[in-house]
Design an enzyme around this catalytic site. Structure first.
Site, PDB file in Angstrom:
ATOM      1  N   TYR A 109     -20.619  -9.735 -58.023  1.00  0.00           N
ATOM      2  CA  TYR A 109     -21.675 -10.379 -57.249  1.00  0.00           C
ATOM      3  C   TYR A 109     -21.345 -10.339 -55.749  1.00  0.00           C
ATOM      4  O   TYR A 109     -22.178  -9.967 -54.927  1.00  0.00           O
ATOM      5  CB  TYR A 109     -21.863 -11.825 -57.741  1.00  0.00           C
TER       6      TYR A 109
ATOM      7  N   GLU B 144     -30.938 -20.735 -57.814  1.00  0.00           N
ATOM      8  CA  GLU B 144     -30.259 -21.694 -56.942  1.00  0.00           C
ATOM      9  C   GLU B 144     -30.739 -23.118 -57.177  1.00  0.00           C
ATOM     10  O   GLU B 144     -29.951 -24.055 -57.116  1.00  0.00           O
ATOM     11  CB  GLU B 144     -30.418 -21.278 -55.474  1.00  0.00           C
TER      12      GLU B 144
ATOM     13  N   TRP C  66     -21.900 -22.125 -59.333  1.00  0.00           N
ATOM     14  CA  TRP C  66     -22.658 -20.883 -59.272  1.00  0.00           C
ATOM     15  C   TRP C  66     -22.248 -19.939 -60.399  1.00  0.00           C
ATOM     16  O   TRP C  66     -23.071 -19.211 -60.944  1.00  0.00           O
ATOM     17  CB  TRP C  66     -22.500 -20.239 -57.895  1.00  0.00           C
TER      18      TRP C  66
END
Length: 188
Positions: free
Chosen positions: A16, A38, A46
């Protein structure tokens, strides 16, 4: 190769970091994907959301905001029963509401990308942070964007989440200066 320390210890995080985080996004569907993810991440890590990302793509019709905007009670109930995503009624409701407002922004500005990049005159804001400790959780700019979105009816997209969105979509380059991606993204 030196990277931002936050991605160390996970192949998923490294991938990522190396391929997505901080890369300028101009595709509305990708912006919508990050907004959904988000807002789902609020209160969670995350990495938890990244692990569920493929499940989200399936559950949310590949993040098509037109489809998500039309989700009714039956689809929301199905989402609440889907163990592959974060099953939080308020976050699911917010994703549908946010899709509706996302479409309104597209209509008003031509695209969500035009809207979000309009806050920076179409140019990424480049941080000059030497360590992770220097990266703020929010800024005056994320406060401004969040406040505007809240006025437009968006939910679960406060200043901290919007700053994360700005980092993820390259509106802000918050790679630390020693990270190889900092220079790559800064130089385009």
């Amino acid at each position: 190769m030196k990277r931002c320390e936050w991605c160390e210890g996970s192949k998923l995080y490294v991938e990522y970091h190396d391929t997505e985080w901080g890369v300028p996004v101009f595709d509305d569907q990708k912006h919508f994907e990050f907004l959904v993810l988000e807002s789902a991440q609020a209160g969670l890590s995350w990495i938890t959301i990244l692990k569920k990302r493929e499940n989200y793509r399936k559950a949310y019709d590949n993040f098509d905001p037109k489809k998500v905007a039309r989700y009714g009670d039956a689809k929301k109930a199905k989402l609440m029963g889907d163990a592959g995503i974060v099953r939080n009624r308020l976050k699911i409701e917010a994703s549908v509401t946010n899709a509706q407002h996302f479409l309104e922004i597209q209509k008003e500005f031509g695209s969500f990308s035009n809207y979000i990049w309009g806050f920076t005159d179409g140019k990424p804001v480049t941080g000059k942070r030497k360590s992770l400790d220097e990266i703020p959780p929010r800024t005056e700019l994320s406060d401004k964007i969040s406040a505007d979105m809240k006025k437009r009816g968006f939910k679960f997209l406060g200043s901290v989440i919007m700053y994360s969105h700005m980092q993820a979509t390259g509106v802000v380059n918050d790679h630390v200066t020693g990270c190889y991606r900092y220079k790559e993204l800064k130089n385009g």
